[in-house]
Scaffold this motif. Structure first.
Motif, PDB file in Angstrom:
ATOM      1  N   LYS A 234     -74.714 -18.216  43.207  1.00 28.12           N
ATOM      2  CA  LYS A 234     -74.885 -18.802  41.879  1.00 28.12           C
ATOM      3  C   LYS A 234     -75.222 -17.683  40.896  1.00 28.12           C
ATOM      4  O   LYS A 234     -75.862 -16.699  41.263  1.00 28.12           O
ATOM      5  CB  LYS A 234     -76.058 -19.785  41.970  1.00 28.12           C
ATOM      6  N   LEU A 235     -74.823 -17.882  39.652  1.00 29.56           N
ATOM      7  CA  LEU A 235     -75.209 -16.909  38.625  1.00 29.56           C
ATOM      8  C   LEU A 235     -76.628 -17.226  38.157  1.00 29.56           C
ATOM      9  O   LEU A 235     -76.926 -18.365  37.804  1.00 29.56           O
ATOM     10  CB  LEU A 235     -74.250 -16.969  37.431  1.00 29.56           C
ATOM     11  N   SER A 236     -77.482 -16.237  38.186  1.00 26.90           N
ATOM     12  CA  SER A 236     -78.830 -16.436  37.659  1.00 26.90           C
ATOM     13  C   SER A 236     -79.266 -15.170  36.919  1.00 26.90           C
ATOM     14  O   SER A 236     -78.399 -14.360  36.544  1.00 26.90           O
ATOM     15  CB  SER A 236     -79.795 -16.798  38.786  1.00 26.90           C
ATOM     16  N   HIS A 237     -80.555 -15.001  36.718  1.00 27.61           N
ATOM     17  CA  HIS A 237     -80.999 -13.889  35.866  1.00 27.61           C
ATOM     18  C   HIS A 237     -82.343 -13.303  36.299  1.00 27.61           C
ATOM     19  O   HIS A 237     -83.228 -14.027  36.736  1.00 27.61           O
ATOM     20  CB  HIS A 237     -81.158 -14.376  34.414  1.00 27.61           C
ATOM     21  N   SER A 238     -82.472 -11.989  36.124  1.00 23.67           N
ATOM     22  CA  SER A 238     -83.771 -11.349  36.023  1.00 23.67           C
ATOM     23  C   SER A 238     -84.154 -11.388  34.542  1.00 23.67           C
ATOM     24  O   SER A 238     -83.291 -11.528  33.679  1.00 23.67           O
ATOM     25  CB  SER A 238     -83.709  -9.888  36.487  1.00 23.67           C
ATOM     26  N   VAL A 239     -85.449 -11.265  34.260  1.00 25.85           N
ATOM     27  CA  VAL A 239     -85.913 -11.337  32.875  1.00 25.85           C
ATOM     28  C   VAL A 239     -86.532  -9.991  32.499  1.00 25.85           C
ATOM     29  O   VAL A 239     -87.361  -9.457  33.244  1.00 25.85           O
ATOM     30  CB  VAL A 239     -86.952 -12.455  32.691  1.00 25.85           C
ATOM     31  N   ILE A 240     -86.116  -9.454  31.369  1.00 25.12           N
ATOM     32  CA  ILE A 240     -86.557  -8.112  30.970  1.00 25.12           C
ATOM     33  C   ILE A 240     -87.110  -8.131  29.546  1.00 25.12           C
ATOM     34  O   ILE A 240     -86.539  -8.784  28.665  1.00 25.12           O
ATOM     35  CB  ILE A 240     -85.369  -7.109  31.056  1.00 25.12           C
ATOM     36  N   GLY A 241     -88.213  -7.441  29.342  1.00 22.34           N
ATOM     37  CA  GLY A 241     -88.766  -7.298  27.993  1.00 22.34           C
ATOM     38  C   GLY A 241     -89.336  -5.902  27.846  1.00 22.34           C
ATOM     39  O   GLY A 241     -89.872  -5.356  28.811  1.00 22.34           O
ATOM     40  N   GLU A 242     -89.221  -5.313  26.656  1.00 21.06           N
ATOM     41  CA  GLU A 242     -89.699  -3.938  26.534  1.00 21.06           C
ATOM     42  C   GLU A 242     -90.312  -3.648  25.176  1.00 21.06           C
ATOM     43  O   GLU A 242     -90.046  -4.339  24.193  1.00 21.06           O
ATOM     44  CB  GLU A 242     -88.556  -2.945  26.816  1.00 21.06           C
ATOM     45  N   ILE A 243     -91.145  -2.623  25.154  1.00 19.92           N
ATOM     46  CA  ILE A 243     -91.544  -2.027  23.884  1.00 19.92           C
ATOM     47  C   ILE A 243     -90.893  -0.641  23.844  1.00 19.92           C
ATOM     48  O   ILE A 243     -90.981   0.142  24.791  1.00 19.92           O
ATOM     49  CB  ILE A 243     -93.082  -1.953  23.685  1.00 19.92           C
ATOM     50  N   THR A 244     -90.214  -0.410  22.734  1.00 17.38           N
ATOM     51  CA  THR A 244     -89.364   0.764  22.618  1.00 17.38           C
ATOM     52  C   THR A 244     -90.190   2.050  22.523  1.00 17.38           C
ATOM     53  O   THR A 244     -91.218   2.073  21.844  1.00 17.38           O
ATOM     54  CB  THR A 244     -88.490   0.626  21.345  1.00 17.38           C
ATOM     55  N   GLY A 245     -89.717   3.096  23.196  1.00 16.79           N
ATOM     56  CA  GLY A 245     -90.404   4.380  23.163  1.00 16.79           C
ATOM     57  C   GLY A 245     -90.438   4.971  21.766  1.00 16.79           C
ATOM     58  O   GLY A 245     -89.455   4.895  21.041  1.00 16.79           O
ATOM     59  N   LYS A 246     -91.571   5.556  21.404  1.00 14.45           N
ATOM     60  CA  LYS A 246     -91.704   6.128  20.064  1.00 14.45           C
ATOM     61  C   LYS A 246     -91.124   7.534  20.000  1.00 14.45           C
ATOM     62  O   LYS A 246     -90.726   8.006  18.935  1.00 14.45           O
ATOM     63  CB  LYS A 246     -93.181   6.167  19.650  1.00 14.45           C
ATOM     64  N   LYS A 247     -91.099   8.222  21.135  1.00 15.08           N
ATOM     65  CA  LYS A 247     -90.557   9.587  21.138  1.00 15.08           C
ATOM     66  C   LYS A 247     -89.135   9.619  21.671  1.00 15.08           C
ATOM     67  O   LYS A 247     -88.285  10.332  21.184  1.00 15.08           O
ATOM     68  CB  LYS A 247     -91.438  10.489  22.009  1.00 15.08           C
ATOM     69  N   ASP A 248     -88.895   8.891  22.754  1.00 16.57           N
ATOM     70  CA  ASP A 248     -87.546   8.834  23.308  1.00 16.57           C
ATOM     71  C   ASP A 248     -87.334   7.495  23.998  1.00 16.57           C
ATOM     72  O   ASP A 248     -88.250   6.680  24.065  1.00 16.57           O
ATOM     73  CB  ASP A 248     -87.292  10.008  24.278  1.00 16.57           C
ATOM     74  N   LYS A 249     -86.152   7.285  24.490  1.00 18.26           N
ATOM     75  CA  LYS A 249     -85.835   5.973  25.060  1.00 18.26           C
ATOM     76  C   LYS A 249     -85.819   5.997  26.591  1.00 18.26           C
ATOM     77  O   LYS A 249     -85.292   5.076  27.219  1.00 18.26           O
ATOM     78  CB  LYS A 249     -84.477   5.476  24.526  1.00 18.26           C
TER      79      LYS A 249
END
Lengths: 452, 452
Positions: free
Chosen positions: B253-268
């Motif tokens: 079945k198609l399902s998902h992992s869940v991802i959330g982030e705070i973006t790096g201030k110096k690099d990614k």
């Protein structure tokens, strides 16, 4: 060349140390394997908590526990078991209730416990308006006329910020100990305290309080969520409280600490290992301090079972009356002095049967450093912290006589959720955590017995 | 003179280190004070476990958990939240029962759970005589004709001797994984295993098993006390077992992992922190691994709340399908490679929400030693053990790509009493233990983010 000499000396020392360490390390493993597989502490604790239950000094249950402990010590293989006479205070709770009335005009019951040693209302209703303070500072600033005939609610929260919860407990303990006397001084009728609890629930925690003089008014505890609700109510309206309780001191009584020992093979100097046999009169006294009792007995059993030759006498002491008087500990120290018994070392377990993290050491620096040098042996068993400097309540009379004294340091995160409450039951004990505590105690006594 | 130079250099270094250490130590304290007082992980976990409950891959509950996690990440202050597509296996349990019949001629039900990924009996009864083996060695020695048409009972006990219970678990895991295939090879009808449990109770533990080929017979688990009783019965008589179950694989079945982030201030470049969002289909998936999810979200929230400037992107990953496929972890690694995203570091929490004891480090020696040099900062928070060399299941694809990977090491004594059982519920979580784990994770990410 000097460099080489140093190197050679280092290697020699290492080999020597390594040889000894290896032998000790093998013995440590034997102790842990024996206790984790065949230890009886967990089943013994089930028996104590479920078949005897809570056992406050002076109660019939405590006297049953005395007989029970003596039998366990015999079964564990003690060479000698005896009861040590000690006069203990008798405090009884009896029926009690705390109600509040708000704007609605209806009385509502709050879950509560009178604090240990508190006098009650003699079965009569005492009521008055509640005033709340958040701290002693705030209370000190209140003029007596604002307190007169009032009920003082000390709503000081248990600090969550300390990593070791015993620090939060120590910080808040003065409220439990002094609330009644402080309230009485300014003419208040009785005191309510927020429980010394790290949990956010409605469970009240009892525990010892003290009177400064003969003006003895009641003090009771409510759970932290009940305290929060009361605080909210008090922000918007006048709240009246009504207490009816029957607790109080009922004189003194002859009772006993229970002692069992295996006699030293080289000399009769004594290593004490113990906990307290009494508990508060709620819950089952499982973590406080059934665990200390069954762990101490496990130490003795393990020495016998593994046939470890003990140079010195290893003596288990199940102290009477730690909770509201420490009479057992004081009597033990007095008797030791009178009999001129040489005590080599004392270890207490009275901080819950949780996974061990270390040993707190109260002794001269030379001995302290020696025990700290054994740390690598303990690390595989999860005991890494040998930095604290205190020992237990029941062995402080020994400590004051100059005996090196230590306390097992279990993980403290869960203890004050259940300490002195209905919730301190056998179900809160984890078998492996309890047995690991007994393992570390046995290992330390093995080292002290061998090296001192 | 050389000696003096060395001394001077040492003092300079110490001062420098001291300055840095003091700043870090202050930040560590801020993190811990914030989390222990205002952390949301405990209440979030109550919400997840009580309002969604267990959440096996492919279930409706898992899909609810996906939406829930995305919302928590938004609420915690993530700059960006998204779902990562992943194909997952769908295994369903359905109704199941295991009965035994002894000399009495009566059928008796045993508490049981089919192992995860096992095929069932298709709703029909399968029965046969039970033969018991205590170990793989013993099983290997049995001729096939003794196994043919029999039910094989692998009664291998979980070793109590290891201090870290994960070692006992690893030691016994082969029975769970291989029992069905081993039994099938010699013509047996189905396999019963003694649960991988450190407790002595009747609670069965599920968990993943695997088939070696297409001859797929069922495998079920019984609790350790039930296994002991069965062993006693088998010593005196013939015992017949009857299994009726409906479990089995129902495709993908198609399902998902869940991802959330705070973006790096110096690099990614990315620092991953995560746990797995799925659980087995019994209990509430509280310690396994609701705690890893809420602790990871707490890390992100704490960075935002304290306004800690993150040099690199801090990304929370709630992995799909750890329990019976690790498809979420594998997909995450694959996507990272395809997108050529630089990953700096990964930390997983999937060993329970117990009081933290350290961090296991899987990376090159230079980086490993650097993290170990931070140990004095962590000691006041109870994390002292930086010696283990492993990381988590969901981040192994990252580790295999060369990303330094670590796992939080909580105390392991209680985990395998409840792991993969009905008993893995919110009630088994202690608020402070859970939050201290989140504290140590946040502190470590703060150090890595600042120094790498």
């Amino acid at each position: 060349m000097k460099r080489l000499h140093v190197l050679a000396a280092t290697i020699f020392l290492s080999l020597n140390t390594f040889g000894q360490t290896k032998e000790d390390s093998i013995q440590f493993n034997k102790i842990s394997t024996e206790i984790l597989n065949n230890g009886k502490a967990y089943n013994e604790l089930r028996d104590l908590t479920k078949n005897i239950g809570h056992r406050l000094s002076g109660s019939a249950a405590y006297e049953k526990a005395v007989q029970w402990a003596a039998q366990q010590l015999r079964d564990a293989g003690a060479d000698k078991v005896w009861l040590q006479e000690v006069m203990i205070p008798v405090w009884e709770r009896g029926k009690e209730s705390l109600q509040i009335k708000t704007n609605t005009g209806k009385w509502k019951s709050l879950k509560m416990l009178s604090l240990g040693n508190s006098e009650g209302t003699g079965g009569k209703d005492i009521s008055g308006e509640i005033i709340m303070v958040k701290s002693l500072d705030e209370y000190e600033k209140l003029p007596a006329e604002k307190v007169k005939d009032k009920i003082v609610f000390f709503n000081y929260p248990f600090s969550q910020s300390y990593i070791e919860t015993f620090k939060g407990y120590s910080d808040a303990a003065k409220y439990r100990v002094n609330a009644a006397s402080l309230t009485a001084k300014k003419g208040g009728k009785f005191a309510i305290i927020r429980s010394l609890s790290s949990a956010f629930d409605d469970v009240p925690h009892t525990g010892a309080m003290r009177y400064e003089n003969d003006h003895k008014i009641p003090a009771v505890a409510i759970g932290s969520s009940v305290a929060d609700e009361l605080e909210i109510l008090l922000k918007s309206q006048k709240v009246t409280a009504k207490l009816n309780s029957n607790c109080g001191m009922k004189g003194e009584k002859l009772s006993h600490s229970v002692i069992g020992e295996i006699t030293g093979k080289k000399d009769k100097s004594v290593i004490v290992v113990g906990g307290h046999l009494d508990s508060w009169d709620v819950g089952e006294g499982a973590h406080d301090d059934g665990t200390g009792i069954v762990q101490s007995i496990e130490v003795l059993r393990t020495f016998k079972k593994l046939g470890i030759q003990n140079n010195h006498t290893i003596r288990v002491v199940c102290f009477a009356n730690e909770e509201n008087g420490v009479k057992g500990g004081i009597q033990y120290g007095k008797t030791a002095k009178e009999n001129d018994e040489k005590h080599l070392f004392a270890i207490e377990s009275d901080a819950g049967g949780f996974t061990p993290r270390g040993i707190a050491l109260e002794m001269d620096e030379t001995k302290r450093k020696q025990i700290q040098s054994w740390k690598p042996l303990f690390l595989p068993y999860g005991a890494y912290d040998f930095e604290n400097k205190y020992s237990g309540t029941d062995i402080y009379p020994l400590k004051d006589m100059g005996v090196p004294a230590v306390e097992l340091v279990p993980d403290s995160q869960r203890y004050f959720d259940i300490h002195h409450t209905e919730e301190d039951t056998f179900e809160k004990i984890n078998r492996r955590e309890l047995l690991l505590g007994a393992t570390v105690m046995t290992q330390l006594i093995y080292m002290v017995d061998k090296n001192w």
